[in-house]
Design a protein around this motif. Sequence first.
Motif, PDB file in Angstrom:
ATOM      1  N   LEU A 274       0.828  -1.207   0.000  1.00  0.00           N
ATOM      2  CA  LEU A 274       0.000   0.000   0.000  1.00  0.00           C
ATOM      3  C   LEU A 274       0.865   1.261   0.000  1.00  0.00           C
ATOM      4  O   LEU A 274       0.552   2.250  -0.668  1.00  0.00           O
ATOM      5  CB  LEU A 274      -0.937   0.002   1.195  1.00  0.00           C
ATOM      6  CG  LEU A 274      -2.043  -1.071   1.187  1.00  0.00           C
ATOM      7  CD1 LEU A 274      -2.732  -1.144   2.544  1.00  0.00           C
ATOM      8  CD2 LEU A 274      -3.054  -0.804   0.081  1.00  0.00           C
ATOM      9  N   HIS A 275       1.956   1.212   0.762  1.00  0.00           N
ATOM     10  CA  HIS A 275       2.866   2.366   0.807  1.00  0.00           C
ATOM     11  C   HIS A 275       3.525   2.589  -0.553  1.00  0.00           C
ATOM     12  O   HIS A 275       3.711   3.737  -0.977  1.00  0.00           O
ATOM     13  CB  HIS A 275       3.922   2.145   1.882  1.00  0.00           C
ATOM     14  CG  HIS A 275       4.808   3.330   2.112  1.00  0.00           C
ATOM     15  ND1 HIS A 275       4.345   4.496   2.676  1.00  0.00           N
ATOM     16  CD2 HIS A 275       6.126   3.542   1.827  1.00  0.00           C
ATOM     17  CE1 HIS A 275       5.340   5.378   2.742  1.00  0.00           C
ATOM     18  NE2 HIS A 275       6.421   4.815   2.234  1.00  0.00           N
TER      19      HIS A 275
ATOM     20  N   SER B 130       1.071   4.304  -2.787  1.00  0.00           N
ATOM     21  CA  SER B 130       0.948   5.709  -2.409  1.00  0.00           C
ATOM     22  C   SER B 130       2.150   6.520  -2.891  1.00  0.00           C
ATOM     23  O   SER B 130       2.002   7.639  -3.401  1.00  0.00           O
ATOM     24  CB  SER B 130       0.810   5.816  -0.889  1.00  0.00           C
ATOM     25  OG  SER B 130       0.556   7.145  -0.503  1.00  0.00           O
ATOM     26  N   GLU B 131       3.354   5.956  -2.743  1.00  0.00           N
ATOM     27  CA  GLU B 131       4.567   6.652  -3.193  1.00  0.00           C
ATOM     28  C   GLU B 131       4.568   6.829  -4.706  1.00  0.00           C
ATOM     29  O   GLU B 131       4.906   7.904  -5.218  1.00  0.00           O
ATOM     30  CB  GLU B 131       5.801   5.871  -2.767  1.00  0.00           C
ATOM     31  CG  GLU B 131       6.237   6.111  -1.335  1.00  0.00           C
ATOM     32  CD  GLU B 131       7.603   5.531  -1.060  1.00  0.00           C
ATOM     33  OE1 GLU B 131       7.990   4.549  -1.737  1.00  0.00           O
ATOM     34  OE2 GLU B 131       8.299   6.061  -0.172  1.00  0.00           O
TER      35      GLU B 131
ATOM     36  N   LEU C 114       2.045   6.924  -6.674  1.00  0.00           N
ATOM     37  CA  LEU C 114       1.004   7.888  -7.020  1.00  0.00           C
ATOM     38  C   LEU C 114       1.520   9.306  -6.842  1.00  0.00           C
ATOM     39  O   LEU C 114       1.305  10.186  -7.695  1.00  0.00           O
ATOM     40  CB  LEU C 114      -0.226   7.648  -6.154  1.00  0.00           C
ATOM     41  CG  LEU C 114      -1.457   8.517  -6.440  1.00  0.00           C
ATOM     42  CD1 LEU C 114      -1.930   8.327  -7.870  1.00  0.00           C
ATOM     43  CD2 LEU C 114      -2.568   8.193  -5.460  1.00  0.00           C
ATOM     44  N   ALA C 115       2.229   9.551  -5.731  1.00  0.00           N
ATOM     45  CA  ALA C 115       2.784  10.883  -5.492  1.00  0.00           C
ATOM     46  C   ALA C 115       3.809  11.257  -6.557  1.00  0.00           C
ATOM     47  O   ALA C 115       3.851  12.400  -7.033  1.00  0.00           O
ATOM     48  CB  ALA C 115       3.428  10.925  -4.106  1.00  0.00           C
TER      49      ALA C 115
ATOM     50  N   LYS D 140      -4.558   2.797   6.508  1.00  0.00           N
ATOM     51  CA  LYS D 140      -3.655   2.912   5.357  1.00  0.00           C
ATOM     52  C   LYS D 140      -4.383   2.584   4.056  1.00  0.00           C
ATOM     53  O   LYS D 140      -4.218   3.285   3.049  1.00  0.00           O
ATOM     54  CB  LYS D 140      -2.462   1.974   5.537  1.00  0.00           C
ATOM     55  CG  LYS D 140      -1.382   2.113   4.452  1.00  0.00           C
ATOM     56  CD  LYS D 140      -0.739   3.476   4.490  1.00  0.00           C
ATOM     57  CE  LYS D 140       0.392   3.592   3.480  1.00  0.00           C
ATOM     58  NZ  LYS D 140       0.979   4.954   3.464  1.00  0.00           N
ATOM     59  N   ASN D 141      -5.200   1.545   4.091  1.00  0.00           N
ATOM     60  CA  ASN D 141      -5.938   1.186   2.884  1.00  0.00           C
ATOM     61  C   ASN D 141      -6.954   2.251   2.522  1.00  0.00           C
ATOM     62  O   ASN D 141      -7.120   2.592   1.344  1.00  0.00           O
ATOM     63  CB  ASN D 141      -6.641  -0.161   3.084  1.00  0.00           C
ATOM     64  CG  ASN D 141      -7.309  -0.651   1.828  1.00  0.00           C
ATOM     65  OD1 ASN D 141      -6.676  -0.877   0.804  1.00  0.00           O
ATOM     66  ND2 ASN D 141      -8.622  -0.827   1.886  1.00  0.00           N
TER      67      ASN D 141
ATOM     68  N   GLU E 241      -6.724   5.391   3.188  1.00  0.00           N
ATOM     69  CA  GLU E 241      -5.958   6.534   2.680  1.00  0.00           C
ATOM     70  C   GLU E 241      -5.609   6.341   1.207  1.00  0.00           C
ATOM     71  O   GLU E 241      -5.787   7.252   0.385  1.00  0.00           O
ATOM     72  CB  GLU E 241      -4.673   6.682   3.495  1.00  0.00           C
ATOM     73  CG  GLU E 241      -3.696   7.719   2.963  1.00  0.00           C
ATOM     74  CD  GLU E 241      -2.335   7.612   3.628  1.00  0.00           C
ATOM     75  OE1 GLU E 241      -1.323   7.824   2.949  1.00  0.00           O
ATOM     76  OE2 GLU E 241      -2.275   7.303   4.841  1.00  0.00           O
ATOM     77  N   VAL E 242      -5.114   5.145   0.871  1.00  0.00           N
ATOM     78  CA  VAL E 242      -4.691   4.877  -0.510  1.00  0.00           C
ATOM     79  C   VAL E 242      -5.890   4.866  -1.453  1.00  0.00           C
ATOM     80  O   VAL E 242      -5.847   5.448  -2.537  1.00  0.00           O
ATOM     81  CB  VAL E 242      -3.925   3.540  -0.585  1.00  0.00           C
ATOM     82  CG1 VAL E 242      -3.649   3.150  -2.037  1.00  0.00           C
ATOM     83  CG2 VAL E 242      -2.606   3.644   0.169  1.00  0.00           C
TER      84      VAL E 242
ATOM     85  N   GLN F 285      -7.038   8.369  -2.060  1.00  0.00           N
ATOM     86  CA  GLN F 285      -6.147   9.046  -3.006  1.00  0.00           C
ATOM     87  C   GLN F 285      -6.431   8.607  -4.434  1.00  0.00           C
ATOM     88  O   GLN F 285      -6.479   9.426  -5.358  1.00  0.00           O
ATOM     89  CB  GLN F 285      -4.686   8.751  -2.645  1.00  0.00           C
ATOM     90  CG  GLN F 285      -4.205   9.415  -1.375  1.00  0.00           C
ATOM     91  CD  GLN F 285      -2.807   8.966  -0.985  1.00  0.00           C
ATOM     92  OE1 GLN F 285      -2.319   7.921  -1.428  1.00  0.00           O
ATOM     93  NE2 GLN F 285      -2.158   9.745  -0.142  1.00  0.00           N
TER      94      GLN F 285
END
Length: 297
Positions: free
Chosen positions: A176-177, A180-181, A183-184, A239-240, A242-243, A246
């Motif tokens: 998941l991290h 997110s990374e 995506l950023a 966390k999920n 959040e992702v 996003q």
Amino acid sequence: MKDIYFGKIYPLEKHISLTNKPSLCKQQIKFLNPLLLQTMFTEDNFEQYALKVTFFQGNRFSQTLHFCSHSPNKLFDTKEELKAVLFDKLDSKESLGSIVIASGVIPSEESLVIKNSSWFIRNSDSLDKNEFFHLSNEWRAIDGRGMAIFESFGTVTNAYRQVFLIMLALAYYRALHKISEELANVLAKPDNIQELDKLYTEAAIFNARYYFDNPIEFSRYPTFCAWEHIREAYHLRDKNNEVTSQLAQVHQILSYTQQKAEQSINEKRNWKLGVIGVILGGTGLIEAIDIIIQWFS
């Protein structure tokens, strides 16, 4: 106390590609969601309390983790003594988490076992008995740095299963991290709509196929409850959410951007067609064709 094991979990770059069925404690895994079992491979060395697992095999966000442990067959009286012995055996630099497993702990040893666990997991004396979750046959404390689990009846099989669940939680969090990374990083180039669309699709597929709020079969209720405890400790639900939030926002932006781009193209095309109509109405056909050819060349 019968036994005590100190272990670390590390990330591995190379994935496991064995064809045998996933096993744990020399037994076929039956407590896990079938979809996850289909995409998971293990190398299980139960005698040495060592375990390698590849999760989400075949997916770009797959994770391979390695748990290895050392048993000094004693408790340490000071943090310095513990570090001198264990930190030489177990490298902490790349560690994702620390695990202490003890079996047959007697009341007179509880305080020192907790201190040893705290020194190893937190490098401090901060772990307190009140942080432990007590069951009839075990008590455990879990946070994002690892787990201390003490078995009352001299068996570590259940504790070993919970080490596997910690590894699964870390695999989820790392995947998941990574989404997110990425995506950023992609959003730093907002004009790259195709790359955004690709990442959105891949991330959505991962979430739909591999992520389960509770991947444990309900019939395995103690393990089911243990996973809920671990999930909360690693904040996987947050966390999920959040992702996925996003991703939803990016998809909305992506759809709007694509819609505006298509609208702009259509307006430009309609404007050119309108001008062509005016030209055709005011000039001869041959002259109009020459003008159109020059215009689009």
